[in-house]
Design a protein around this motif. Sequence first.
Motif, PDB file in Angstrom:
ATOM      1  N   THR B 330       0.824  -1.206   0.000  1.00 35.04           N
ATOM      2  CA  THR B 330       0.000   0.000   0.000  1.00 35.04           C
ATOM      3  C   THR B 330       0.860   1.258   0.000  1.00 35.04           C
ATOM      4  O   THR B 330       0.671   2.149  -0.819  1.00 35.04           O
ATOM      5  CB  THR B 330      -0.902   0.033   1.252  1.00 35.04           C
ATOM      6  N   ALA B 331       1.830   1.289   0.901  1.00 37.16           N
ATOM      7  CA  ALA B 331       2.586   2.521   1.124  1.00 37.16           C
ATOM      8  C   ALA B 331       3.232   3.084  -0.151  1.00 37.16           C
ATOM      9  O   ALA B 331       3.051   4.274  -0.458  1.00 37.16           O
ATOM     10  CB  ALA B 331       3.650   2.274   2.195  1.00 37.16           C
ATOM     11  N   LEU B 334       0.672   4.694  -2.423  1.00 33.40           N
ATOM     12  CA  LEU B 334       0.137   5.982  -1.970  1.00 33.40           C
ATOM     13  C   LEU B 334       1.039   7.095  -2.485  1.00 33.40           C
ATOM     14  O   LEU B 334       0.582   8.161  -2.889  1.00 33.40           O
ATOM     15  CB  LEU B 334       0.088   6.030  -0.439  1.00 33.40           C
ATOM     16  N   ALA B 340      -7.818   7.126  -4.575  1.00 29.35           N
ATOM     17  CA  ALA B 340      -8.738   6.436  -3.687  1.00 29.35           C
ATOM     18  C   ALA B 340     -10.051   6.184  -4.414  1.00 29.35           C
ATOM     19  O   ALA B 340     -10.734   5.204  -4.186  1.00 29.35           O
ATOM     20  CB  ALA B 340      -8.975   7.241  -2.428  1.00 29.35           C
ATOM     21  N   PRO B 357      -5.607  -2.906  -1.961  1.00 30.59           N
ATOM     22  CA  PRO B 357      -5.245  -2.417  -0.608  1.00 30.59           C
ATOM     23  C   PRO B 357      -5.481  -0.915  -0.435  1.00 30.59           C
ATOM     24  O   PRO B 357      -5.842  -0.463   0.650  1.00 30.59           O
ATOM     25  CB  PRO B 357      -3.762  -2.765  -0.470  1.00 30.59           C
ATOM     26  N   ILE B 358      -5.293  -0.145  -1.503  1.00 33.42           N
ATOM     27  CA  ILE B 358      -5.557   1.298  -1.415  1.00 33.42           C
ATOM     28  C   ILE B 358      -7.042   1.543  -1.193  1.00 33.42           C
ATOM     29  O   ILE B 358      -7.446   2.386  -0.375  1.00 33.42           O
ATOM     30  CB  ILE B 358      -5.105   1.997  -2.723  1.00 33.42           C
ATOM     31  N   TYR B 361      -7.848   0.775   2.292  1.00 35.17           N
ATOM     32  CA  TYR B 361      -7.312   1.864   3.124  1.00 35.17           C
ATOM     33  C   TYR B 361      -8.273   3.049   3.132  1.00 35.17           C
ATOM     34  O   TYR B 361      -8.558   3.638   4.175  1.00 35.17           O
ATOM     35  CB  TYR B 361      -5.939   2.260   2.584  1.00 35.17           C
ATOM     36  N   SER B 362      -8.799   3.392   1.944  1.00 35.67           N
ATOM     37  CA  SER B 362      -9.672   4.571   1.885  1.00 35.67           C
ATOM     38  C   SER B 362     -11.008   4.293   2.583  1.00 35.67           C
ATOM     39  O   SER B 362     -11.606   5.185   3.161  1.00 35.67           O
ATOM     40  CB  SER B 362      -9.891   5.003   0.440  1.00 35.67           C
ATOM     41  N   VAL B 364     -11.382   2.269   5.187  1.00 33.52           N
ATOM     42  CA  VAL B 364     -11.110   2.284   6.625  1.00 33.52           C
ATOM     43  C   VAL B 364     -11.102   3.719   7.131  1.00 33.52           C
ATOM     44  O   VAL B 364     -11.524   4.020   8.247  1.00 33.52           O
ATOM     45  CB  VAL B 364      -9.777   1.584   6.941  1.00 33.52           C
ATOM     46  N   ALA B 365     -10.636   4.640   6.286  1.00 34.25           N
ATOM     47  CA  ALA B 365     -10.517   6.040   6.691  1.00 34.25           C
ATOM     48  C   ALA B 365     -11.854   6.776   6.670  1.00 34.25           C
ATOM     49  O   ALA B 365     -11.950   7.910   7.118  1.00 34.25           O
ATOM     50  CB  ALA B 365      -9.512   6.746   5.776  1.00 34.25           C
ATOM     51  N   ALA B 375     -14.953  -2.382   4.251  1.00 34.90           N
ATOM     52  CA  ALA B 375     -13.507  -2.581   4.344  1.00 34.90           C
ATOM     53  C   ALA B 375     -13.204  -4.029   4.717  1.00 34.90           C
ATOM     54  O   ALA B 375     -12.316  -4.665   4.150  1.00 34.90           O
ATOM     55  CB  ALA B 375     -12.908  -1.629   5.374  1.00 34.90           C
TER      56      ALA B 375
END
Lengths: 268, 404
Positions: B330-331, B334, B340, B357-358, B361-362, B364-365, B375
């Motif tokens: 993911t990192a 980004l 997203a 995974p991105i 991640y979005s 979850v946020a 998610a």
Amino acid sequence: MSQTVPEDHVTVRSDPVDANDAVVAIEDLSLWYGDFQALRDVSLTVPKNQVTALIGASGCGKSTLLRSVNRMNDLVPGVTVQGKIHYEGADLYDPVVDPVEVRRRIGMVFQKPNPFPKSVYENVAFGPRLHGFKGDMDAHVETSLKRAALWEEVQDKLQQSGLGLSGGQQQRLCIARAMATEPDVILMDEPTSALDPIATDRIEELIHEIKQDFTVIIVTHNMQQAGRVSDRTAFMHLGVLIEEGPTERIFTNPQHEMTERYISGRFG
Amino acid sequence: MSLAHRNDADRRRQEAKRARGRTFVAITFVPVVLALALVATLFADVITDTVSWQIVEPAYTTESWSFTEGFAFFSTWENVVEKELVARGEDPAVVLDDPEERRKFRLRNRVELLWQLDGAPLRYVVTSSRDDTVADYGFFEGLRQLDAIRAEAGEGQEVRLNPWLDAAFLTKNASRTPVMAGLGNALIGTLWVIGLVIVFSLPIGVGAAIYLEEYAPDNAVTRFIELNIRNLAGVPSVVYGILGLYAFVRVFEFGPTVLSAALTLSLLILPVVIIAAREAIKAVPPSLRQASYGLGATKWQTVSQVVLPNAITGITTGMILAVARAIGETAPLLLVGAAAFIPRAPEGPLSTYTVVPIQIYSWVAENDVEFAHVASAGILVLLAVLLVLYGAAFYLRRRFERSW
């Protein structure tokens, strides 16, 4: 025990090979692995269509000598070679000679059967394919397997893996594979040391048969085997060729004291 | 000497020795049990999180259809929507035959397999983005208070058990409405990125491994390169993200595209691929190479016809594990600009994209509690993909491992 060999040892030769019969003539060959000298001024003439056995204790350099003949030692890093090996009028160690071509003309069978993890057919066809064989491959494979006395046993499983065969069959497959590239000379490095007595018998019979078409040089630990299969025998010790001559003479009437002691099992 | 204890002191010493051994085994066993318990908890949590009880006020009074009524190969959607529209007293042809109407309907409605408490388990329902979720309860919470929840549901409202992860979830695209959100574009994005990663890293990785293992001279330069490859395998992935941002996005001006992402991830997994391929090449027994050379094969013939065919299983296994790592990264993405939210699936290497995974991640946020279920469903899909890949690697290793 190991006994040192005097610097000035001269190889004892009985009934020397006539130069006209020679296929491979090794001349003053010395070989070093790094700093270690594995062969010291070895000279040996190998006659055509005969079996020459190299015997001697472990580490005496017999395998090294065998591997020098088809330049397999080139693959070991740090090897230096001095001297000549004459083959068909050329020196095998002449820089213009291509080791790949040498290995096609001088085939090799190894200590442990090492068929490729491919079908029986593909194992035999591997060499001819490499060299651009044009012709009837099926017939060629069949001929090679017949020459190795294996055809009867594998004709129904040509497409099965070579690894599925028994140890003795695998070794004959390796012999068939070596013969398929139509070499002049076949080198055998203790070809039966991993096999049972019956399989060993069959390989020895086979060696008898194939010498009509090929010249064979065989390294063996087994003195009886040398006696059974070879026409000439060369005894080596600590990188030096001590004595060579007709097998019968070497075994019944060795000229050098070291040979005599090795033959009678008192060292090695 | 007798094996029996010579005297009591001797026996006590023996027993003390054995007791120490048992203690040591017990100490090493604890972390294993802990780890297994944690993994089990994680799975249980994620799985139960993908299911929630909801009180919903449907925008339309909907019918529902059993699995046998609704399911049809490749056309479940049409089938259920047609039944729904007939039930609403509308003409299904108006929606289904006009591409524009069909697209609009599809954006606003979703065919879902839900557990409606009033009907039989798992029935097809057409949900709408205008459906109003009145309340959302977690799986266990809902189970405990089911009667209270049913009493809470008023007129025109119904209680549903919503499995967030269903077939539609894999095809629906990102949405601001939780029930409409799915992994569709993210999955296609992941396929594009990973496909290109394989295209880039397989030939380069295997080529480098062949060179280092078979051709490279054993000197200081080679050893320096080897050392660096090993070190690069341990560099944090976000560092590769910075490199990718600078090199591919800025200098080569590929922008925030599939291509930049694939190149960045390729750099990330190359050390792993090279190391795995070298191990596989090294594992090919020398006797086979000798056999090949002995038949007059050249170096390249030996490498291509004997070494590579026998190393291919090991190389494939290593490649699968490396790809599994890339899928979960993911990192770095980004940094190199995975979006997203993208309105349409990537169509080529130069499209903008998002990956699974991105997307997770979005979600979850997001603030909306319902997105937590979305998610979780996404995480479950990601875990399933990874599990399949690891399983494949395990299978290959077991199936083709050979003893020479």
